[in-house]
Design a protein around this motif. Structure first.
Motif, PDB file in Angstrom:
ATOM      1  N   ASN A  90       0.818  -1.172  -0.050  1.00 28.03           N
ATOM      2  CA  ASN A  90       0.153   0.176   0.142  1.00 28.03           C
ATOM      3  C   ASN A  90       0.727   1.215   0.098  1.00 28.03           C
ATOM      4  N   ALA A  91       1.834   1.129  -0.801  1.00 27.45           N
ATOM      5  CA  ALA A  91       2.755   2.484  -0.873  1.00 27.45           C
ATOM      6  C   ALA A  91       1.922   3.516  -1.376  1.00 27.45           C
ATOM      7  N   GLY A 110       0.239  -6.753   1.912  1.00 27.30           N
ATOM      8  CA  GLY A 110       1.759  -6.832   2.125  1.00 27.30           C
ATOM      9  C   GLY A 110       1.996  -6.222   3.652  1.00 27.30           C
ATOM     10  N   TRP A 111       0.766  -5.616   4.169  1.00 28.01           N
ATOM     11  CA  TRP A 111       0.979  -4.879   5.450  1.00 28.01           C
ATOM     12  C   TRP A 111       0.020  -5.646   6.560  1.00 28.01           C
ATOM     13  N   ASN A 149       5.800  -3.170   4.076  1.00 32.41           N
ATOM     14  CA  ASN A 149       6.060  -3.465   2.704  1.00 32.41           C
ATOM     15  C   ASN A 149       6.346  -5.091   3.001  1.00 32.41           C
ATOM     16  N   SER A 150       5.931  -5.793   1.948  1.00 34.14           N
ATOM     17  CA  SER A 150       6.433  -7.387   1.924  1.00 34.14           C
ATOM     18  C   SER A 150       7.002  -7.819   0.607  1.00 34.14           C
ATOM     19  N   HIS A 166       7.782  -2.445  -2.816  1.00 35.54           N
ATOM     20  CA  HIS A 166       7.988  -0.977  -2.591  1.00 35.54           C
ATOM     21  C   HIS A 166       8.902  -0.920  -1.437  1.00 35.54           C
ATOM     22  N   LEU A 167      10.233  -1.531  -1.893  1.00 34.32           N
ATOM     23  CA  LEU A 167      11.403  -1.674  -0.848  1.00 34.32           C
ATOM     24  C   LEU A 167      12.074  -0.491  -0.536  1.00 34.32           C
ATOM     25  N   HIS A 168      12.129  -0.384   0.874  1.00 32.20           N
ATOM     26  CA  HIS A 168      12.408   1.046   1.239  1.00 32.20           C
ATOM     27  C   HIS A 168      13.982   0.827   1.949  1.00 32.20           C
TER      28      HIS A 168
END
Length: 266
Positions: A90-91, A110-111, A149-150, A166-168
């Motif tokens: 959910n970015a 993913g959250w 994120n997943s 959405h890797l941070h």
């Protein structure tokens, strides 16, 4: 129409089939080559088709017709395709939808909706879907959100296919261990909305996947910068198409970046 007919043909699961063991926590072995295959040509029994749809959305299709879609936004194209499972992060609206098609039997967020971390392990027979959570940040790098994120991993046809979402953050050693081996990885290469290209390239090099598929690029500028960053250690292949079919025996003998061109399923 040929594409739609082919999707319908392969989208009818054959019950009783079992997933080929993928050993995703083991070390990859074996050498071969990647051969792009058009979807309408059909899939070999031990192959997986990967179709780049748009932005961060991919369709992952097994030979028995099991279909997974990553970072599902609610629109796949004009074809009336109902995946068996969709994953979402959910970015923002380009990675999820609040109103997924009610016909989809498995919607994996993913959250954690109740405040904790998402924890998925879905066995669809010929495909296993699991996740490893990572932290996200808020707008402009502020407001970190734990486990927001997943990284979703799809185990099918003996392959371990990872989608970084959405890797941070650079994963920790524990997260790398939980991810395990990834034969194929979809990696965001925007250069800022997720991570700097140098950091993202470092993650990809640490994973040592046989096939790397760039995604989440807004222009050829960031994509070309990523390709330049990877070209010293990875072979770069511009496929010119939206999809490839892979099997365990066809993985390249050297790490390869496969550039796919997104196309909706029509």
């Amino acid at each position: 129409m040929r594409l739609l007919a082919a999707l319908i043909l392969i989208a009818s699961p054959t019950f009783g089939q079992e997933r080929i063991p993928s050993h995703c926590i083991a070390v990859a072995q074996g050498e071969a080559s990647v051969v792009p295959v058009a979807l309408q040509d059909g899939l070999e029994p031990n192959a997986v088709l990967i179709r780049y749809i748009d932005h961060a959305s991919f369709a992952i299709v097994t030979a028995d017709g099991t279909v997974a879609v990553t970072d599902y936004t609610g629109y796949l194209g004009t074809a009336d395709l109902v995946p068996d499972v969709v994953t979402m992060n959910n970015a923002h609206s380009t990675h999820w939808t609040a109103a997924p098609d009610p016909r989809i039997p498995n919607v994996l967020r993913g959250w954690g909706e109740a405040g904790g971390a998402a924890d998925h392990r879905l066995d669809l027979g010929t495909m296993l879907v699991r996740n490893v959570t990572t932290d996200t940040r808020g707008p402009f790098g502020e407001g970190a959100r734990r486990d927001g994120n997943s990284i979703f991993i799809f185990e099918a046809a003996g392959l371990c296919i990872g989608h970084l979402g959405h890797l941070h953050q650079i994963p920790s050693d524990e997260q790398y261990a939980a991810i395990g081996r990834l034969d194929v990885v979809m990696v965001p290469v925007d250069g800022g909305y997720t991570m700097r290209l140098e950091d993202m390239a470092g993650v990809v090099k640490r994973l040592r996947s046989s096939v790397v598929i760039p995604m989440h690029w807004f222009s050829r500028t960031s994509l070309d910068s990523f390709l330049a960053e990877m070209s010293g250690q990875f072979t770069v292949v511009e496929t010119g198409g939206a999809q490839i079919a892979l099997s365990l025996r066809d993985l390249p003998s050297v790490p390869t970046v496969m550039v796919l061109e997104p196309a909706y399923i029509d």
